[in-house]
Design a protein around this motif. Structure first.
Motif, PDB file in Angstrom:
ATOM      1  N   ALA A 161       7.175 -52.098  33.123  1.00 24.55           N
ATOM      2  CA  ALA A 161       7.941 -53.313  33.410  1.00 24.55           C
ATOM      3  C   ALA A 161       8.557 -53.226  34.805  1.00 24.55           C
ATOM      4  O   ALA A 161       8.595 -54.221  35.545  1.00 24.55           O
ATOM      5  CB  ALA A 161       9.026 -53.509  32.354  1.00 24.55           C
ATOM      6  N   TYR A 162       9.025 -52.034  35.177  1.00 27.28           N
ATOM      7  CA  TYR A 162       9.619 -51.847  36.496  1.00 27.28           C
ATOM      8  C   TYR A 162       8.560 -51.969  37.596  1.00 27.28           C
ATOM      9  O   TYR A 162       8.837 -52.513  38.671  1.00 27.28           O
ATOM     10  CB  TYR A 162      10.321 -50.496  36.578  1.00 27.28           C
ATOM     11  CG  TYR A 162      11.480 -50.337  35.619  1.00 27.28           C
ATOM     12  CD1 TYR A 162      12.082 -51.448  35.035  1.00 27.28           C
ATOM     13  CD2 TYR A 162      11.972 -49.084  35.264  1.00 27.28           C
ATOM     14  CE1 TYR A 162      13.138 -51.318  34.146  1.00 27.28           C
ATOM     15  CE2 TYR A 162      13.030 -48.939  34.384  1.00 27.28           C
ATOM     16  CZ  TYR A 162      13.608 -50.058  33.820  1.00 27.28           C
ATOM     17  OH  TYR A 162      14.649 -49.927  32.946  1.00 27.28           O
ATOM     18  N   VAL A 163       7.373 -51.466  37.332  1.00 17.90           N
ATOM     19  CA  VAL A 163       6.284 -51.589  38.310  1.00 17.90           C
ATOM     20  C   VAL A 163       5.927 -53.061  38.496  1.00 17.90           C
ATOM     21  O   VAL A 163       5.734 -53.538  39.619  1.00 17.90           O
ATOM     22  CB  VAL A 163       5.050 -50.785  37.858  1.00 17.90           C
ATOM     23  CG1 VAL A 163       3.856 -51.076  38.775  1.00 17.90           C
ATOM     24  CG2 VAL A 163       5.359 -49.289  37.867  1.00 17.90           C
ATOM     25  N   GLU A 164       5.865 -53.799  37.392  1.00 15.25           N
ATOM     26  CA  GLU A 164       5.567 -55.231  37.472  1.00 15.25           C
ATOM     27  C   GLU A 164       6.648 -55.972  38.259  1.00 15.25           C
ATOM     28  O   GLU A 164       6.370 -56.966  38.949  1.00 15.25           O
ATOM     29  CB  GLU A 164       5.441 -55.817  36.066  1.00 15.25           C
ATOM     30  CG  GLU A 164       4.971 -57.258  36.042  1.00 15.25           C
ATOM     31  CD  GLU A 164       4.719 -57.776  34.637  1.00 15.25           C
ATOM     32  OE1 GLU A 164       4.579 -59.011  34.490  1.00 15.25           O
ATOM     33  OE2 GLU A 164       4.667 -56.959  33.696  1.00 15.25           O
ATOM     34  N   ALA A 165       7.885 -55.470  38.175  1.00 13.43           N
ATOM     35  CA  ALA A 165       8.995 -56.096  38.903  1.00 13.43           C
ATOM     36  C   ALA A 165       8.987 -55.732  40.382  1.00 13.43           C
ATOM     37  O   ALA A 165       9.741 -56.312  41.156  1.00 13.43           O
ATOM     38  CB  ALA A 165      10.322 -55.687  38.274  1.00 13.43           C
ATOM     39  N   SER A 185       1.590 -39.572  34.407  1.00  9.24           N
ATOM     40  CA  SER A 185       0.961 -39.635  35.733  1.00  9.24           C
ATOM     41  C   SER A 185      -0.374 -40.365  35.670  1.00  9.24           C
ATOM     42  O   SER A 185      -0.746 -41.068  36.621  1.00  9.24           O
ATOM     43  CB  SER A 185       0.776 -38.223  36.309  1.00  9.24           C
ATOM     44  OG  SER A 185      -0.099 -37.458  35.508  1.00  9.24           O
ATOM     45  N   SER A 186      -1.078 -40.235  34.550  1.00 10.38           N
ATOM     46  CA  SER A 186      -2.378 -40.892  34.409  1.00 10.38           C
ATOM     47  C   SER A 186      -2.227 -42.386  34.125  1.00 10.38           C
ATOM     48  O   SER A 186      -3.050 -43.192  34.579  1.00 10.38           O
ATOM     49  CB  SER A 186      -3.178 -40.249  33.265  1.00 10.38           C
ATOM     50  OG  SER A 186      -3.441 -38.893  33.527  1.00 10.38           O
ATOM     51  N   ALA A 187      -1.176 -42.750  33.395  1.00  8.09           N
ATOM     52  CA  ALA A 187      -1.000 -44.141  32.981  1.00  8.09           C
ATOM     53  C   ALA A 187      -0.430 -45.028  34.076  1.00  8.09           C
ATOM     54  O   ALA A 187      -0.670 -46.241  34.078  1.00  8.09           O
ATOM     55  CB  ALA A 187      -0.103 -44.198  31.750  1.00  8.09           C
ATOM     56  N   LEU A 188       0.332 -44.441  34.982  1.00  5.10           N
ATOM     57  CA  LEU A 188       1.022 -45.246  35.987  1.00  5.10           C
ATOM     58  C   LEU A 188       0.144 -45.548  37.196  1.00  5.10           C
ATOM     59  O   LEU A 188      -0.643 -44.710  37.625  1.00  5.10           O
ATOM     60  CB  LEU A 188       2.285 -44.514  36.455  1.00  5.10           C
ATOM     61  CG  LEU A 188       3.411 -44.393  35.429  1.00  5.10           C
ATOM     62  CD1 LEU A 188       4.495 -43.443  35.929  1.00  5.10           C
ATOM     63  CD2 LEU A 188       4.004 -45.772  35.127  1.00  5.10           C
ATOM     64  N   ASP A 189       0.327 -46.748  37.747  1.00 11.43           N
ATOM     65  CA  ASP A 189      -0.395 -47.147  38.958  1.00 11.43           C
ATOM     66  C   ASP A 189       0.396 -46.825  40.217  1.00 11.43           C
ATOM     67  O   ASP A 189      -0.043 -47.163  41.323  1.00 11.43           O
ATOM     68  CB  ASP A 189      -0.693 -48.646  38.919  1.00 11.43           C
ATOM     69  CG  ASP A 189      -1.691 -49.009  37.825  1.00 11.43           C
ATOM     70  OD1 ASP A 189      -2.566 -48.167  37.522  1.00 11.43           O
ATOM     71  OD2 ASP A 189      -1.593 -50.118  37.277  1.00 11.43           O
ATOM     72  N   VAL A 190       1.569 -46.223  40.040  1.00  9.95           N
ATOM     73  CA  VAL A 190       2.418 -45.835  41.170  1.00  9.95           C
ATOM     74  C   VAL A 190       2.753 -44.355  41.029  1.00  9.95           C
ATOM     75  O   VAL A 190       2.542 -43.766  39.964  1.00  9.95           O
ATOM     76  CB  VAL A 190       3.715 -46.680  41.216  1.00  9.95           C
ATOM     77  CG1 VAL A 190       3.391 -48.161  41.391  1.00  9.95           C
ATOM     78  CG2 VAL A 190       4.564 -46.447  39.967  1.00  9.95           C
ATOM     79  N   VAL A 211       1.754 -34.950  39.197  1.00 10.23           N
ATOM     80  CA  VAL A 211       3.038 -35.448  39.706  1.00 10.23           C
ATOM     81  C   VAL A 211       2.938 -35.675  41.219  1.00 10.23           C
ATOM     82  O   VAL A 211       2.302 -34.903  41.935  1.00 10.23           O
ATOM     83  CB  VAL A 211       4.159 -34.437  39.377  1.00 10.23           C
ATOM     84  CG1 VAL A 211       5.455 -34.803  40.076  1.00 10.23           C
ATOM     85  CG2 VAL A 211       4.367 -34.373  37.868  1.00 10.23           C
ATOM     86  N   ALA A 212       3.590 -36.743  41.695  1.00  9.85           N
ATOM     87  CA  ALA A 212       3.526 -37.081  43.117  1.00  9.85           C
ATOM     88  C   ALA A 212       4.828 -36.786  43.860  1.00  9.85           C
ATOM     89  O   ALA A 212       4.834 -36.774  45.095  1.00  9.85           O
ATOM     90  CB  ALA A 212       3.168 -38.556  43.282  1.00  9.85           C
TER      91      ALA A 212
END
Length: 257
Positions: A161-165, A185-190, A211-212
């Protein structure tokens, strides 16, 4: 290379967190390309509770002092020091005007609860609309405020939701299990940011999990308290200092002329 490009899954940015200029300058002189601030360190140095609204000015003052460094600066603004998204965005703009490239914005509340999801998204949208170039590291405290953390899916629901925001990165402190870190880490696009925990996974371990960014949080401040107190006790006890400090002249050389 810009600040966002330093966030590389598998080759994480190690972000040391500071509360005053001298340590930041010392770390930059040692080659760190970026520093973050720690809300606990800033608040404690000001004699205030962690993240208290009255520490807003201390946070801005620290950011202003760090602007002379040849390094990227990211600022921990806790919950934005306000419930009003417009005020949080105004703070972000003020910091960006000082050269700050990123902010850390959290959803944890002092009473241990989490901010309403829609309201937190409104804060993130307000910040990204006001300062599109700012790296907004959205922190969710799903795994930080409890001794019985939920499924990683709970954190990811908020994170997405935060990424979409408009969030640029996601910070999930308290995430410990390898399977959870790898899943996030695999699920997130950021980029995924986690908190280093002494006695836990090493930087290499976290890199292998995708991890980034790895933050140190309040650890340097707490270690500094212990080291300073021990230096006093060493004199009182007649024993050698346990840490060799930089000399007076070395510290002076780090300061603006």
């Amino acid at each position: 290379m810009d600040f966002a490009a330093l966030h590389r899954p598998g080759h994480p940015l190690l972000l040391p967190n500071v509360w005053e200029f001298g340590l930041a300058a010392h770390l930059v002189a040692r080659g760190f390309p970026a520093v973050g601030t720690t809300s606990l360190g800033v608040s404690a140095a000001a004699g205030q509770p962690d993240g208290a609204p009255q520490t807003r000015r201390h946070t801005v003052a620290l950011a202003e002092s760090l602007r002379s460094l040849s390094a990227f600066v990211s600022v921990d603004i806790a919950d934005g020091f306000s419930d009003d998204p417009a005020e949080v965005a105004a703070l972000a703009a003020e910091l960006a005007a000082l050269g700050v490239v990123g902010v850390n914005l959290e959803d944890g509340r002092p009473d241990g609860s989490l901010t309403d999801l829609d309201h937190q998204c409104a804060k993130i949208r307000a910040v990204t609309a006001q300062v599109p170039s700012l790296f907004v590291n959205a922190r969710t405290d799903t795994h930080w405020l409890t001794d019985n953390p939920p499924s990683v899916d709970v954190a990811l629901a908020r994170a997405n939701a935060y990424v979409e925001a408009g969030a640029s990165g996601i910070f999930i402190p308290g995430l410990k299990a390898s399977s959870d870190i790898e899943a996030a880490s695999s699920a997130l696009d950021v980029p995924l940011n986690v908190l280093f925990q002494p006695g836990g996974k090493t930087l290499s371990d976290l890199a292998a999990l995708g991890v980034a960014r790895v933050s140190l949080g309040s650890l340097p401040y707490r270690v500094a308290l212990a080291a300073a107190a021990d230096s006093v006790l060493a004199v009182a006890d007649g024993r050698a200092q346990s840490v060799t400090p930089p000399s007076y002249s070395e510290v002076v050389a780090l300061l603006p002329s």
